[in-house]
Enzyme design. Structure first.
Site, PDB file in Angstrom:
ATOM      1  N   LYS A 268       8.365 -29.652  29.668  1.00 30.05           N
ATOM      2  CA  LYS A 268       8.071 -29.183  28.306  1.00 30.05           C
ATOM      3  C   LYS A 268       6.560 -29.215  28.078  1.00 30.05           C
ATOM      4  CE  LYS A 268       8.827 -30.503  23.418  1.00 30.05           C
ATOM      5  NZ  LYS A 268       9.579 -31.362  22.483  1.00 30.05           N
ATOM      6  N   ASP A 273       3.095 -30.284  18.447  1.00 28.33           N
ATOM      7  CA  ASP A 273       4.355 -30.024  17.765  1.00 28.33           C
ATOM      8  C   ASP A 273       4.249 -30.421  16.300  1.00 28.33           C
ATOM      9  OD1 ASP A 273       6.922 -29.634  16.948  1.00 28.33           O
ATOM     10  OD2 ASP A 273       7.800 -31.275  18.130  1.00 28.33           O
ATOM     11  N   LYS A 280       6.988 -31.388  10.218  1.00 27.91           N
ATOM     12  CA  LYS A 280       7.148 -32.829  10.340  1.00 27.91           C
ATOM     13  C   LYS A 280       6.379 -33.531   9.226  1.00 27.91           C
ATOM     14  CE  LYS A 280       7.545 -33.231  15.390  1.00 27.91           C
ATOM     15  NZ  LYS A 280       8.892 -33.820  15.428  1.00 27.91           N
ATOM     16  N   ASP A 291       3.095 -33.874  23.192  1.00 29.06           N
ATOM     17  CA  ASP A 291       4.406 -33.255  23.389  1.00 29.06           C
ATOM     18  C   ASP A 291       4.444 -32.348  24.629  1.00 29.06           C
ATOM     19  OD1 ASP A 291       7.017 -33.262  22.471  1.00 29.06           O
ATOM     20  OD2 ASP A 291       6.757 -31.553  21.131  1.00 29.06           O
ATOM     21  N   ASP A 350      11.890 -27.440  14.426  1.00 32.78           N
ATOM     22  CA  ASP A 350      11.332 -28.621  15.084  1.00 32.78           C
ATOM     23  C   ASP A 350      12.111 -28.987  16.356  1.00 32.78           C
ATOM     24  OD1 ASP A 350       9.641 -30.722  15.502  1.00 32.78           O
ATOM     25  OD2 ASP A 350      10.484 -32.016  13.925  1.00 32.78           O
ATOM     26  N   GLU A 352      12.148 -27.447  19.025  1.00 27.26           N
ATOM     27  CA  GLU A 352      11.527 -26.360  19.784  1.00 27.26           C
ATOM     28  C   GLU A 352      11.535 -26.598  21.290  1.00 27.26           C
ATOM     29  OE1 GLU A 352       9.930 -28.844  18.655  1.00 27.26           O
ATOM     30  OE2 GLU A 352       8.668 -29.343  20.373  1.00 27.26           O
ATOM     31  N   ARG A 354      13.833 -27.652  23.348  1.00 20.24           N
ATOM     32  CA  ARG A 354      14.998 -27.076  24.036  1.00 20.24           C
ATOM     33  C   ARG A 354      14.912 -25.560  24.079  1.00 20.24           C
ATOM     34  NH1 ARG A 354      18.852 -30.160  19.945  1.00 20.24           N
ATOM     35  NH2 ARG A 354      17.050 -31.541  20.106  1.00 20.24           N
TER      36      ARG A 354
HETATM   37  N1  BES Z   1       8.693 -33.522  20.157  1.00 19.80           N
HETATM   38  C1  BES Z   1       9.781 -33.929  19.339  1.00 19.80           C
HETATM   39  C2  BES Z   1      10.439 -35.206  19.814  1.00 19.80           C
HETATM   40  C3  BES Z   1       9.586 -36.444  19.764  1.00 19.80           C
HETATM   41  C4  BES Z   1       9.705 -37.314  18.695  1.00 19.80           C
HETATM   42  C5  BES Z   1       8.734 -36.784  20.792  1.00 19.80           C
HETATM   43  C6  BES Z   1       8.930 -38.469  18.643  1.00 19.80           C
HETATM   44  C7  BES Z   1       7.962 -37.933  20.750  1.00 19.80           C
HETATM   45  C8  BES Z   1       8.062 -38.772  19.668  1.00 19.80           C
HETATM   46  C9  BES Z   1      10.845 -32.834  19.303  1.00 19.80           C
HETATM   47  O1  BES Z   1      10.375 -31.554  19.425  1.00 19.80           O
HETATM   48  C10 BES Z   1      11.549 -32.929  18.002  1.00 19.80           C
HETATM   49  O2  BES Z   1      10.920 -32.699  17.003  1.00 19.80           O
HETATM   50  N2  BES Z   1      12.833 -33.238  18.030  1.00 19.80           N
HETATM   51  C11 BES Z   1      13.605 -33.330  16.855  1.00 19.80           C
HETATM   52  C12 BES Z   1      14.915 -32.648  17.118  1.00 19.80           C
HETATM   53  C13 BES Z   1      15.770 -32.447  15.891  1.00 19.80           C
HETATM   54  C14 BES Z   1      15.081 -31.508  14.915  1.00 19.80           C
HETATM   55  C15 BES Z   1      17.092 -31.892  16.319  1.00 19.80           C
HETATM   56  C16 BES Z   1      13.804 -34.795  16.520  1.00 19.80           C
HETATM   57  O3  BES Z   1      13.916 -35.623  17.429  1.00 19.80           O
HETATM   58  O4  BES Z   1      13.791 -35.137  15.350  1.00 19.80           O
HETATM   59 ZN    ZN Z   2       8.594 -31.353  20.378  1.00 16.60          ZN
HETATM   60 MN    MN Z   3       9.805 -30.754  17.541  1.00 17.03          MN
END
Ligand code: BES
Ligand code: ZN
Ligand code: MN
Length: 502
Positions: A268, A273, A280, A291, A350, A352, A354
């Protein structure tokens, strides 16, 4: 700092410090520790008896020798309980020792190879772990500090060995450990770098640099090419940013006789992000510069494999882009199509990671990869499940997962497998498209993995969720605050394992 090996007697070296070790509970140490104890007229055994030296893992006791022996100081480092000892203990204590040496301003130090004695490790493995720990433990990211206010790094650490026949093994271990630590530091640098510097373009330049240095094949697909290939999921994420996306493909052919024996490392590469339109919260958002840790680890791993001349074909695939809420950004509810034709409802912009991985997985399959490992800071939920000590592993192929779990044991980048029962798929079912990019709060890491699995189809695949392990706020052993460089060393170990046992 430079690490090297030498034949000699550790009690007779004129250095700033000599490092010896002790297992917890040992009252009468043997080996080099015993020899040093005799040279110091029993000072060490007395300190053990009085309880000042306990041998707890990572404990460092400093003894000033005041002219009694040539080394100015003796550091006794605790290896902890012998039954809990492993290669990773060596890496851990070595990181602690190297920072201690830096703190007290020692520039030349000598050490025994922890673990190669009663620890029972092979000399090469012990030397490698010691080198990795020492170099990674000293890592700092200081390029934006105008004034150098930090202590100077030790210049040299010498592994001293009595038995000349062990020297080649020690040297091989040091060489490997050095290459691995340098690549891990490259990964850490990329992750620590702010997103205004570490853009998709900068990632592509770094990949080009590796390709040029090592003579590798590289292609970087631009926005128009990705559009033309039908990478609708990846392109949907890239829409919200002015920063041009770069789809990076770096290929190492280490086993040309078996062109079909390919491992894809799909990382990734979200260089920032923000969450996109599903923005966020402000607090802690800066951490999202990291990220792209999965992508950085894939590129760094390839670099090591070339240096080690591994007999395996490895392709790093990094879909790099920012995830921003610009005027053209995709919106919740949008439906996009990935390269394999599957339609995706973007329920939350968010989620993103996947999305960009979906197209990268399709691309890896088109290249005919035999095994795919994706590495992603995918979900916040993985921290809830496993905390920061273990990376979550998922996949559709148990032998591949087992290999990862096994090699992760020796690299110290520990992992834990989570389930992927088909029932969880219900959560990512969409009313309007083939699949939806969110699955609710329950089992968030599992539904994320299941989503990616839809694009692995029948290719053996494993997924590493490093969202909680790629970054740390603790200084412990071989880790320092900031990017950890996880799982570069494990990816290398996996590829080497695949090269050995095809
Ligand atoms: N990059 C984030 C995940 C992340 C969170 C990495 C904290 C490092 C520290 C990812 O893109 C994300 O935002 N995931 C969401 C998914 C949800 C919207 C289904 C999450 O984990 O809240
Ligand atoms: Zn992310
Ligand atoms: Mn995200």
């Amino acid at each position: 700092m430079k690490v090297r090996a030498e034949v000699g007697d550790i009690t007779r070296l004129s250095v700033g410090a000599v490092v010896i070790n002790l297992f917890e509970g040992v009252k009468q140490p043997g080996g080099a520790t015993g020899a040093m104890d005799r040279a110091l007229d029993g000072a060490i055994t007395r300190l053990i008896a009085s309880g000042e030296i306990k041998g707890k893992k990572g404990e460092i006791i400093r003894i000033h020798t005041l002219g009694k022996v040539p080394p100015e100081r003796v550091l006794v480092v605790g290896l902890g309980k012998q039954e809990e000892f492993s290669q990773d203990t060596v890496r851990y204590v070595s990181g602690e020792v190297s920072r201690f040496l830096r703190d007290i301003g020692v520039s030349r130090a000598a050490t025994v190879t922890h673990g190669a004695g009663i620890g029972g490790l092979a000399p090469q493995a012990a030397a490698q772990a010691l080198t990795e720990g020492a170099l990674l433990g000293l890592y700092r990211f200081t390029k934006y500090k105008s004034r150098d206010e930090e202590e100077k790094e030790p210049e040299e650490l010498v592994l001293v060995e009595m038995d000349r026949s062990k020297l080649p093994a020690l040297e091989e271990g040091i060489a490997r450990g050095t290459v691995l630590a340098e690549a891990t530091a490259l990964c850490r640098d990329m992750v620590n770098e702010p997103s205004n510097e570490m853009t998709p373009s900068r990632m592509a330049e770094i990949a080009r640099g590796i390709a040029q240095e090592e003579g590798l094949e590289i292609s970087v697909l631009e926005r128009s090419e990705c559009e033309a290939m039908g990478m609708g999921a990846y392109m949907g994420v890239a829409r919200g940013s002015h920063e041009p996306p770069k789809f990076i493909v770096l290929r190492y052919w280490g086993d040309r006789d078996n062109p079909s024996n390919g491992l894809a490392l799909v990382g990734k590469g979200i260089t920032f992000d923000s969450g996109g339109i599903s923005l966020k919260p402000a607090e802690g958002m800066g951490e999202m510069k990291g990220d792209m840790a999965g992508g950085a680890s894939a590129l760094a791993a390839v670099k090591v494999l070339v240096k080690l001349r591994a007999r395996v074909n490895v392709t790093a695939i990094v879909p790099a882009t920012e995830n921003m809420p610009g005027g053209s950004a995709q919106k919740p509810g949008d439906i996009r199509r990935a390269m394999n034709g599957k339609s995706i409802e973007v329920d939350n912009t968010d989620a993103e990671g996947r999305l960009v991985l979906a197209d990268a997985m399709c691309y890896a399959r088109r290249l005919g990869m035999r095994n795919i490992v994706d590495i992603a800071t995918l979900t916040g939920a993985i921290r809830i499940a496993l905390g920061e000590y273990r990376t979550g592993v998922f996949g559709n192929n148990q032998p591949l997962i087992d290999r990862l779990l096994r090699v992760g044991q020796s690299t110290g980048e520990r992992m834990w497998q989570l389930p992927m029962d088909p029932e969880y798929k219900e959560q990512i079912r969409s009313q309007v498209a083939d699949i939806k990019n969110t699955g609710g709060r329950a089992a968030g890491s599992i539904t994320g993995a299941l989503f990616i699995g839809e694009f692995a189809e029948d290719t053996p695949w494993a997924h590493l969720d490093i969202a909680a392990t790629a970054w740390t706020d603790k200084e412990k052993g071989w880790q320092v605050k900031g990017a950890t460089g996880v799982p570069v060393r494990t990816l290398v170990a996996l590829a080497l394992d695949l090269a050995e046992k095809k």
